[in-house]
Design a protein around this motif. Structure first.
Motif, PDB file in Angstrom:
ATOM      1  N   ILE A  14       0.834  -1.202   0.000  1.00 16.79           N
ATOM      2  CA  ILE A  14       0.000   0.000   0.000  1.00 16.79           C
ATOM      3  C   ILE A  14       0.872   1.256   0.000  1.00 16.79           C
ATOM      4  O   ILE A  14       2.056   1.216   0.315  1.00 16.79           O
ATOM      5  CB  ILE A  14      -0.955   0.035   1.224  1.00 16.79           C
ATOM      6  CG1 ILE A  14      -0.141  -0.010   2.549  1.00 16.79           C
ATOM      7  CG2 ILE A  14      -1.923  -1.120   1.186  1.00 16.79           C
ATOM      8  CD1 ILE A  14       0.146   1.318   3.179  1.00 16.79           C
ATOM      9  N   LEU A  15       0.245   2.378  -0.363  1.00 22.28           N
ATOM     10  CA  LEU A  15       0.801   3.705  -0.162  1.00 22.28           C
ATOM     11  C   LEU A  15      -0.093   4.423   0.843  1.00 22.28           C
ATOM     12  O   LEU A  15      -1.311   4.241   0.845  1.00 22.28           O
ATOM     13  CB  LEU A  15       0.854   4.484  -1.466  1.00 22.28           C
ATOM     14  CG  LEU A  15       1.984   4.085  -2.424  1.00 22.28           C
ATOM     15  CD1 LEU A  15       1.624   4.413  -3.867  1.00 22.28           C
ATOM     16  CD2 LEU A  15       3.284   4.778  -2.024  1.00 22.28           C
ATOM     17  N   LYS A 294       3.850  -7.402   5.414  1.00 22.28           N
ATOM     18  CA  LYS A 294       2.566  -7.935   4.960  1.00 22.28           C
ATOM     19  C   LYS A 294       1.469  -7.692   5.998  1.00 22.28           C
ATOM     20  O   LYS A 294       0.331  -7.331   5.655  1.00 22.28           O
ATOM     21  CB  LYS A 294       2.681  -9.435   4.656  1.00 22.28           C
ATOM     22  CG  LYS A 294       3.426  -9.758   3.383  1.00 22.28           C
ATOM     23  CD  LYS A 294       3.344 -11.229   3.033  1.00 22.28           C
ATOM     24  CE  LYS A 294       1.980 -11.657   2.553  1.00 22.28           C
ATOM     25  NZ  LYS A 294       1.630 -11.101   1.240  1.00 22.28           N
ATOM     26  N   MET A 295       1.811  -7.894   7.272  1.00 24.60           N
ATOM     27  CA  MET A 295       0.820  -7.695   8.336  1.00 24.60           C
ATOM     28  C   MET A 295       0.401  -6.229   8.439  1.00 24.60           C
ATOM     29  O   MET A 295      -0.781  -5.919   8.614  1.00 24.60           O
ATOM     30  CB  MET A 295       1.398  -8.177   9.670  1.00 24.60           C
ATOM     31  CG  MET A 295       1.611  -9.690   9.721  1.00 24.60           C
ATOM     32  SD  MET A 295       2.628 -10.200  11.142  1.00 24.60           S
ATOM     33  CE  MET A 295       2.737 -11.972  10.861  1.00 24.60           C
ATOM     34  N   LEU A 296       1.371  -5.323   8.308  1.00 18.19           N
ATOM     35  CA  LEU A 296       1.074  -3.891   8.343  1.00 18.19           C
ATOM     36  C   LEU A 296       0.272  -3.478   7.111  1.00 18.19           C
ATOM     37  O   LEU A 296      -0.688  -2.701   7.218  1.00 18.19           O
ATOM     38  CB  LEU A 296       2.385  -3.102   8.427  1.00 18.19           C
ATOM     39  CG  LEU A 296       2.287  -1.581   8.439  1.00 18.19           C
ATOM     40  CD1 LEU A 296       1.366  -1.081   9.547  1.00 18.19           C
ATOM     41  CD2 LEU A 296       3.687  -0.961   8.581  1.00 18.19           C
ATOM     42  N   SER A 297       0.645  -3.998   5.956  1.00 21.80           N
ATOM     43  CA  SER A 297      -0.105  -3.688   4.724  1.00 21.80           C
ATOM     44  C   SER A 297      -1.566  -4.088   4.847  1.00 21.80           C
ATOM     45  O   SER A 297      -2.469  -3.338   4.462  1.00 21.80           O
ATOM     46  CB  SER A 297       0.525  -4.406   3.525  1.00 21.80           C
ATOM     47  OG  SER A 297       1.785  -3.875   3.196  1.00 21.80           O
ATOM     48  N   GLN A 298      -1.795  -5.281   5.378  1.00 22.51           N
ATOM     49  CA  GLN A 298      -3.173  -5.758   5.510  1.00 22.51           C
ATOM     50  C   GLN A 298      -3.965  -4.931   6.523  1.00 22.51           C
ATOM     51  O   GLN A 298      -5.157  -4.685   6.332  1.00 22.51           O
ATOM     52  CB  GLN A 298      -3.187  -7.232   5.898  1.00 22.51           C
ATOM     53  CG  GLN A 298      -2.908  -8.166   4.739  1.00 22.51           C
ATOM     54  CD  GLN A 298      -3.910  -7.962   3.612  1.00 22.51           C
ATOM     55  OE1 GLN A 298      -5.120  -8.061   3.806  1.00 22.51           O
ATOM     56  NE2 GLN A 298      -3.406  -7.648   2.422  1.00 22.51           N
ATOM     57  N   ARG A 299      -3.324  -4.481   7.576  1.00 27.15           N
ATOM     58  CA  ARG A 299      -4.025  -3.637   8.551  1.00 27.15           C
ATOM     59  C   ARG A 299      -4.485  -2.332   7.886  1.00 27.15           C
ATOM     60  O   ARG A 299      -5.625  -1.894   8.068  1.00 27.15           O
ATOM     61  CB  ARG A 299      -3.119  -3.333   9.743  1.00 27.15           C
ATOM     62  CG  ARG A 299      -3.858  -2.560  10.858  1.00 27.15           C
ATOM     63  CD  ARG A 299      -2.969  -2.264  12.050  1.00 27.15           C
ATOM     64  NE  ARG A 299      -3.698  -1.527  13.077  1.00 27.15           N
ATOM     65  CZ  ARG A 299      -4.184  -2.058  14.189  1.00 27.15           C
ATOM     66  NH1 ARG A 299      -4.005  -3.349  14.438  1.00 27.15           N
ATOM     67  NH2 ARG A 299      -4.834  -1.304  15.064  1.00 27.15           N
ATOM     68  N   VAL A 300      -3.580  -1.719   7.117  1.00 22.39           N
ATOM     69  CA  VAL A 300      -3.942  -0.471   6.434  1.00 22.39           C
ATOM     70  C   VAL A 300      -5.006  -0.731   5.371  1.00 22.39           C
ATOM     71  O   VAL A 300      -5.972   0.031   5.237  1.00 22.39           O
ATOM     72  CB  VAL A 300      -2.692   0.186   5.815  1.00 22.39           C
ATOM     73  CG1 VAL A 300      -3.082   1.430   5.026  1.00 22.39           C
ATOM     74  CG2 VAL A 300      -1.683   0.545   6.899  1.00 22.39           C
TER      75      VAL A 300
END
Length: 455
Positions: A14-15, A294-300
């Protein structure tokens, strides 16, 4: 907004900002990317020290604290060269953190039990060592507050007005977000050949042969043609003796492994033991970083706040400098209100696990995200304990999900003296230790091709 595939392969999906980027390129020269380390006591390592240190040096202790300034040099290789020239073990040369290679960087280094006269004879192409003082304590990671970055972005194809408008809008978006998602930048995985996390995954799955062949023989379209050729030949033949003969000298770490495999062709674990300990530990840490991304991307992606804890989230206490500590709590229905208040007061910050044999997943919604990713990877926290080589293991921990951007400033854009008809822009900011300038820069440039853009 579309994220380049190379970033998605590293878990960055994500951005954080929506304003279109302005393109351009970084690191066209090492001087375009300046890094100056700051310690928690306020000491700043400067590229050009303002004054000479008086002799005899101040302070007492067995550690000589020095300023290391390097240009276009790998940090670990520089440490290795310093130790070799001084005739001492690398363990006696300690740093607070690894700095960018294609850059001009200044950082603190401690050298144990070394005479000043011997240091004065130290000479190295691409680096300088300046003695500062003596200390009873060596330099170590938690002495660092962070780094000041001064970065020149070149080859921008934009009008002055459009460029300034986009810079202002992106900076405002990041201000509203109170920082940037704290991704591990692609340098963590290898700048030209991002494979360290793949090697780490193979090690976690106890497949040392696959890990070794990934490191030695996996090609990248962005590396030197000679390197691609010799890696392909090794992949096809598994002839380690021939590879030791043909691998170029610049592939120093690969040659260290090959020198072992040429004599012990099935001892892949032993080959990894030939690497410096700092490097061998990076593989599993890189895999942890990939999982974190990946975990941070999915949270966002799922629009879960990075500044407001949810039930099941980890939060970590911050110290008097605002830096995350190891002390943590888990959000429950009973303490949620108090934790959210403490986060707003900057006493706590939301955290996501670096999965390891000592660190398990979150609970609640974030925990579900993490469990799905681990199941897709077919990996468990206990897999990060490497029984055949315990020094390579990774216990894990917690990492802030969001990092502040301190003292963000941009200078007025000018004509680019290296690229006719294009603009250049200098941007500066400070980040906490362990955070990546390129994670901030990608929000401004939003490059289609990271490698061509100098990332």
């Amino acid at each position: 907004m579309r994220v380049p595939q190379i970033e998605r392969d590293l878990g960055i999906e994500i951005l954080a900002t929506r304003t279109p980027g302005f393109g351009g390129s970084i690191k066209q020269t090492p001087e375009d990317f300046i890094v100056q380390e700051i310690l928690v006591d306020g000491s700043k390592a400067e590229i050009q020290p303002k004054q000479h240190v008086s002799v005899p040096l101040q302070g007492k202790g067995r550690y000589l604290i020095c300023l290391l300034v390097k240009r276009n040099m790998d940090t670990l290789l520089t440490v290795r060269k310093i130790a070799k020239q001084l005739g001492i073990s690398e363990r006696r040369v300690q740093i607070a953190g690894i700095k960018d290679k294609n850059a001009v960087t200044a950082q603190h280094v401690s050298i144990e039990n070394i005479k000043l006269a011997k240091l004065e004879r130290l000479r190295g192409e691409g680096f300088q060592v300046h003695p500062l003082r003596y200390s009873p304590n060596m330099v170590f990671p938690h002495m660092s507050f962070g780094n000041i970055f001064i970065i020149t972005i070149r080859d921008i194809d934009s009008s002055y007005m459009s460029l300034q408008t986009r810079v202002s809008k992106i900076a405002h978006e990041l201000h509203v977000l109170k920082g940037v998602p704290n991704f591990f930048g692609h340098q963590r995985f290898g700048t030209i050949r991002p494979i360290t996390h793949l090697v780490g995954r193979a090690i976690a799955k106890n497949n040392m042969k696959e890990a070794a062949l990934l490191y030695l023989a996996k090609q990248s379209s962005h590396e030197h043609p000679q390197s691609r050729e010799v890696r392909q030949q090794l992949r096809e033949t598994l002839d380690f003796k021939d590879a030791l003969r043909t691998f170029p000298r610049r592939l120093l770490y690969e040659r260290l492994m090959l020198s072992h495999l040429a004599k012990n062709p099935k001892d892949y674990t032993g080959a990894f033991k030939r690497l410096p300990q700092r490097l061998s530990r990076l593989f599993l840490q890189a895999y942890q970083s990939y999982l974190f991304n990946k975990m941070l991307s999915q949270r966002v992606t799922q629009k879960i706040s990075l500044t407001e804890p949810q039930v099941g989230d980890y939060v970590i206490r911050t110290d008097r400098y605002g830096l995350p500590t190891r002390s943590h709590l888990k959000a429950t229905h009973g303490n949620l209100k108090d934790l959210r208040k403490a986060v707003k007061e900057n006493k706590l910050c939301l955290a996501i696990p670096l999965i390891g044999f000592r660190q398990t997943t979150s609970d609640g919604h974030q925990g579900e995200i993490e469990q799905i990713i681990l199941e897709e990877e077919r990996i468990a926290p206990t897999d990060f304990r490497v029984s055949i080589n315990p020094k390579m293991g990774a216990g894990g921990g917690l990492r802030a999900a969001l990092t502040p951007i301190i003292d963000l400033e941009t200078k007025k854009a000018t004509n680019d003296n290296l690229n006719v008809g294009k603009k250049s822009l200098t941007i500066s900011f400070t980040l906490h230790r362990g955070c990546y300038a390129t994670v901030v820069l990608r929000e401004f440039l939003k490059p289609d091709n990271l490698i061509e853009s100098g990332f």
